[in-house]
Design an enzyme around this catalytic site. Sequence first.
Site, PDB file in Angstrom:
ATOM      1  N   GLU A 104       8.546   6.050  -7.168  1.00 14.64           N
ATOM      2  CA  GLU A 104       8.731   5.925  -8.625  1.00 14.64           C
ATOM      3  C   GLU A 104       9.038   4.474  -9.013  1.00 14.64           C
ATOM      4  OE1 GLU A 104      11.536   9.293  -8.581  1.00 14.64           O
ATOM      5  OE2 GLU A 104      10.344  10.145 -10.209  1.00 14.64           O
ATOM      6  N   GLU A 124      10.113  15.277  -3.347  1.00 12.86           N
ATOM      7  CA  GLU A 124      11.288  15.893  -3.960  1.00 12.86           C
ATOM      8  C   GLU A 124      11.259  17.416  -3.915  1.00 12.86           C
ATOM      9  OE1 GLU A 124       9.753  13.252  -5.103  1.00 12.86           O
ATOM     10  OE2 GLU A 124      11.129  11.870  -6.108  1.00 12.86           O
TER      11      GLU A 124
HETATM   12  N1  3HC Z   1      19.199   9.727   0.942  1.00 17.07           N
HETATM   13  C1  3HC Z   1      20.235   9.650   1.803  1.00 17.07           C
HETATM   14  N2  3HC Z   1      20.106   9.631   3.143  1.00 17.07           N
HETATM   15  C2  3HC Z   1      18.863   9.684   3.627  1.00 17.07           C
HETATM   16  C3  3HC Z   1      17.738   9.760   2.803  1.00 17.07           C
HETATM   17  C4  3HC Z   1      17.932   9.777   1.388  1.00 17.07           C
HETATM   18  N3  3HC Z   1      16.910   9.830   0.552  1.00 17.07           N
HETATM   19  N4  3HC Z   1      16.632   9.804   3.584  1.00 17.07           N
HETATM   20  C5  3HC Z   1      17.069   9.746   4.852  1.00 17.07           C
HETATM   21  N5  3HC Z   1      18.419   9.668   4.891  1.00 17.07           N
HETATM   22  C6  3HC Z   1      19.268   9.559   6.075  1.00 17.07           C
HETATM   23  C7  3HC Z   1      19.156  10.777   6.974  1.00 17.07           C
HETATM   24  O1  3HC Z   1      20.046  11.782   6.587  1.00 17.07           O
HETATM   25  C8  3HC Z   1      19.501  10.194   8.325  1.00 17.07           C
HETATM   26  O2  3HC Z   1      20.894  10.090   8.378  1.00 17.07           O
HETATM   27  P1  3HC Z   1      21.674  10.272   9.776  1.00 17.07           P
HETATM   28  O3  3HC Z   1      21.136   9.201  10.657  1.00 17.07           O
HETATM   29  O4  3HC Z   1      23.091  10.094   9.387  1.00 17.07           O
HETATM   30  O5  3HC Z   1      21.341  11.649  10.245  1.00 17.07           O
HETATM   31  C9  3HC Z   1      18.928   8.782   8.259  1.00 17.07           C
HETATM   32  O6  3HC Z   1      18.751   8.499   6.867  1.00 17.07           O
HETATM   33  C10 3HC Z   1      17.597   8.618   8.947  1.00 17.07           C
HETATM   34  O7  3HC Z   1      16.719   9.650   8.481  1.00 17.07           O
HETATM   35  P2  3HC Z   1      15.726  10.407   9.462  1.00 17.07           P
HETATM   36  O8  3HC Z   1      16.440  10.836  10.692  1.00 17.07           O
HETATM   37  O9  3HC Z   1      15.050  11.446   8.648  1.00 17.07           O
HETATM   38  O10 3HC Z   1      14.718   9.224   9.835  1.00 17.07           O
HETATM   39  P3  3HC Z   1      13.170   9.272  10.096  1.00 17.07           P
HETATM   40  O11 3HC Z   1      12.778   7.899  10.463  1.00 17.07           O
HETATM   41  O12 3HC Z   1      12.826  10.400  10.998  1.00 17.07           O
HETATM   42  O13 3HC Z   1      12.496   9.599   8.682  1.00 17.07           O
HETATM   43  C11 3HC Z   1      12.173   9.421   6.311  1.00 17.07           C
HETATM   44  C12 3HC Z   1      12.593   8.721   7.614  1.00 17.07           C
HETATM   45  C13 3HC Z   1      10.688   9.802   6.392  1.00 17.07           C
HETATM   46  C14 3HC Z   1      12.385   8.464   5.191  1.00 17.07           C
HETATM   47  C15 3HC Z   1      13.000  10.710   6.142  1.00 17.07           C
HETATM   48  O14 3HC Z   1      14.361  10.387   6.284  1.00 17.07           O
HETATM   49  C16 3HC Z   1      12.842  11.399   4.824  1.00 17.07           C
HETATM   50  O15 3HC Z   1      11.894  12.135   4.642  1.00 17.07           O
HETATM   51  N6  3HC Z   1      13.806  11.180   3.893  1.00 17.07           N
HETATM   52  C17 3HC Z   1      13.864  11.858   2.645  1.00 17.07           C
HETATM   53  C18 3HC Z   1      12.824  11.375   1.690  1.00 17.07           C
HETATM   54  C19 3HC Z   1      12.991  12.084   0.371  1.00 17.07           C
HETATM   55  O16 3HC Z   1      13.099  13.270   0.294  1.00 17.07           O
HETATM   56  N7  3HC Z   1      12.971  11.308  -0.709  1.00 17.07           N
HETATM   57  C20 3HC Z   1      13.160  11.839  -2.019  1.00 17.07           C
HETATM   58  C21 3HC Z   1      14.598  11.839  -2.330  1.00 17.07           C
HETATM   59  S1  3HC Z   1      14.964  12.628  -3.860  1.00 17.07           S
HETATM   60  C22 3HC Z   1      14.530  11.517  -5.040  1.00 17.07           C
HETATM   61  O17 3HC Z   1      14.047  10.463  -4.737  1.00 17.07           O
HETATM   62  C23 3HC Z   1      14.801  11.935  -6.431  1.00 17.07           C
HETATM   63  C24 3HC Z   1      14.176  11.025  -7.427  1.00 17.07           C
HETATM   64  O18 3HC Z   1      12.959  11.548  -7.847  1.00 17.07           O
HETATM   65  C25 3HC Z   1      15.053  10.861  -8.615  1.00 17.07           C
END
Ligand code: 3HC
Length: 685
Positions: A104, A124
């Site tokens: 975004e 999301e």
């Molecule tokens: N917020 C907070 N913490 C997050 C996060 C996020 N968006 N994404 C990842 N983390 C944290 C994980 O909990 C993890 O923490 P830990 O080491 O304490 O367990 C650490 O970051 C590393 O994450 P992964 O183990 O998942 O690392 P990978 O390298 O395997 O994957 C990734 C990376 C593909 C970025 C994966 O973490 C992921 O898919 N993250 C979520 C992405 C997501 O859903 N984004 C949308 C969020 S909601 C949003 O943006 C709302 C908006 O529209 C207003």
Amino acid sequence: MSVITTHKDGEVLVIVSNNPPVNALGQAVRAGLQAGIEEALADDSVKAVVIRCDGRTFFAGADITEFGKPPVPPSLPDVINVIEASTKPVVAAIHGTALGGGLEVALGCHYRVAAKTAKLGLPEVNLGILPGAGGTQRLPRVIGVAEALNMIVTGKPIKASRGAENGLVDKLVDDADLEAEAIAFAKSVAGSTDLPRTSERTEKLKEAAADPSVFSNFLEKNGRKIRGYEAPIACIEAVKAAVNLPIEEGLKKERELFMKLVSGTQSAALRHAFFAERAASKIDDIPKDTPLIDIKKVGILGAGTMGGGIAMNFLSAGIPVTILEREEAALERGVGIIRKNYENSAKRGRMTEEQVEKAMSLLTPTLKMDDLADCDLVIEAVFELMSIKKDVFGNLDKVVKKGAILASNTSYLNVDEIAACTSRPEDVVGLHFFSPANIMKLLEIVRGEKTSDTVLATSMALAKKIGKVAVVAGVCHGFIGNRMLAKRQQQGQQMLLEGAKPWDCDRVLTEFGMPMGPFQMADLAGLDIGWDPEKTSSSTVREVLCERGRRGQKTGKGFYDYDEARRGTPSAETEEIINSFIEKSGNTPRQIDDQEILERLLYPMVNEGAKILEEGMAQRASDIDVVWMNGYGWPPYTGGPMFWADTVGLDVILAGLEKHADKFGEEVTISQLLRDKVAKGEKFN
Ligand code: 3HC
Ligand code: NAI
């Protein structure tokens, strides 16, 4: 150090985020971004801006840990509006994964330069929400409604190369050149006042505005997949708003829908699932720097249902596998099924022919145990009989090199007893895959009394490598998943004798969101598992069904009758068999309502989960949720059995268990942990 810093490259101001591990857009990042744009606007020498991230990825989204807490300004939508409104061109330099709020932000920028290996997406929906910072309004304006709908509702990211085709990416560059290329791009547009602001664009909305069938077609195609989920429906509504409303109103609509979802139970459950999965990968009492075994070659014993599927996981990950059978015919059949599965994937476009051949070339079939000698990991998937397992492990101990991991895929048997047949119980572990093993995400890692830290840590790392979600379980009958399942199946059988119909029990659970109920599951697995035609004595409904050739889906009939497409319908014969048992028992059948069916099937599972926790057989309640969501199709939007129990109220669960105590008898004794939690007003999670 501040999470956002700025520096100048000629007339370009570069705004850099450094917020490990994934540059989540927490409050400090948002404030820093806004300040960076303000700095650029206030400085006459700056003619363009680049936003980029340090570390492994561009912003991976909003900071999920802030959800449910009071919002601290500036909000992400406001920051993105500030970026978009900038009178100086802003270029996003994208690497890693630009996800959610990250994409975004990029959509708020005027231009997007992406590294070739980058991925862009709005996931999301997987967290039970929708893109709440303009994504549902801006993405369709950039790539068109059909593809935006697909990305937003499925949550699946696209590759940067696809983005270069559909307009999301303005320039695709080699990873190493990203920063330099983004700055060069910014310089090429520096000073321009005619900026492409996404929210002002409407040309790609016109087609859907004239013909809204894109929405109904999408629903028709995806309706089954999103059944029960609130967020996908809200995503569709928001994209409709992008098409039908001016941008300000569309953004308002998106905000409304977002706020409603984010405060709801489904989103709380799905966020729980996200963090639960990550927590499950951590083994509390094992040092982070535990040395790992390099798994270069895997051996598998048994090329049956499980052995073949397990082999595919490693082959697909590029790890050579030697698979052992007792006789040629079984070996050939097993290898043939592996090939057929791969070829089916290729037919569906999920693999290329080359990839199929590559995977098959890594497979060595054998009938000789000696061929497993140099494997780093051997997984046994032979018949579920302790005598056979002991024999196999005794032989493995003699043949396989020292230092290798010896694993069993047993469903129920005692891993310590198996380990005791070897001279190296510290190298023995349970690796319990779920059927079909090439598809199901769950792996239970069964930790024996003597299993070494290295073996456990290696198993966990390997699970990640082959794309599994792993959970550590202790040694107990059925480990976490099957131990809880047994309670549910037992209650199902018992309720039949009280008057419930198999199809009523199944319907209650499918309405709850499970892919199938206890009797559909039994028919699928085969009613004759563990049934011996020599020893059968017509003493249970199941035995009589088997005796009458009703052995499940594979024989065209079981609890249900099946047509050629394996669609089941209630069977009069099954009903007659059940009735004769009720008659013999002297019970008077009664009408059992749906609520009782639900409580009798699910509350004992929660209770068993509590016992598993109090016995230390699972590390945490959320691990149990991970098992059920990834191994048995428990609907993630309720967060797994333990999270679900929290939302129902543990006092309600306890009261339900007590209410049905006379029906449960000895099968269900109430967990002390559950009682204690209720007394203290605590939850599992
Ligand atoms: N917020 C907070 N913490 C997050 C996060 C996020 N968006 N994404 C990842 N983390 C944290 C994980 O909990 C993890 O923490 P830990 O080491 O304490 O367990 C650490 O970051 C590393 O994450 P992964 O183990 O998942 O690392 P990978 O390298 O395997 O994957 C990734 C990376 C593909 C970025 C994966 O973490 C992921 O898919 N993250 C979520 C992405 C997501 O859903 N984004 C949308 C969020 S909601 C949003 O943006 C709302 C908006 O529209 C207003
Ligand atoms: P299966 O009967 O399909 O396959 C077992 C295979 O092992 C057969 O092909 C048999 O010829 C071979 N075999 C037997 N003894 C052998 C030996 N000494 N050496 C080499 N091969 C030998 O059984 P399935 O379903 O694959 O189960 C295997 C194991 O996996 C069992 O322990 C079972 O409990 C477990 N399991 C099964 C699941 C399922 O859904 N089928 C799920 C999870 C675990």
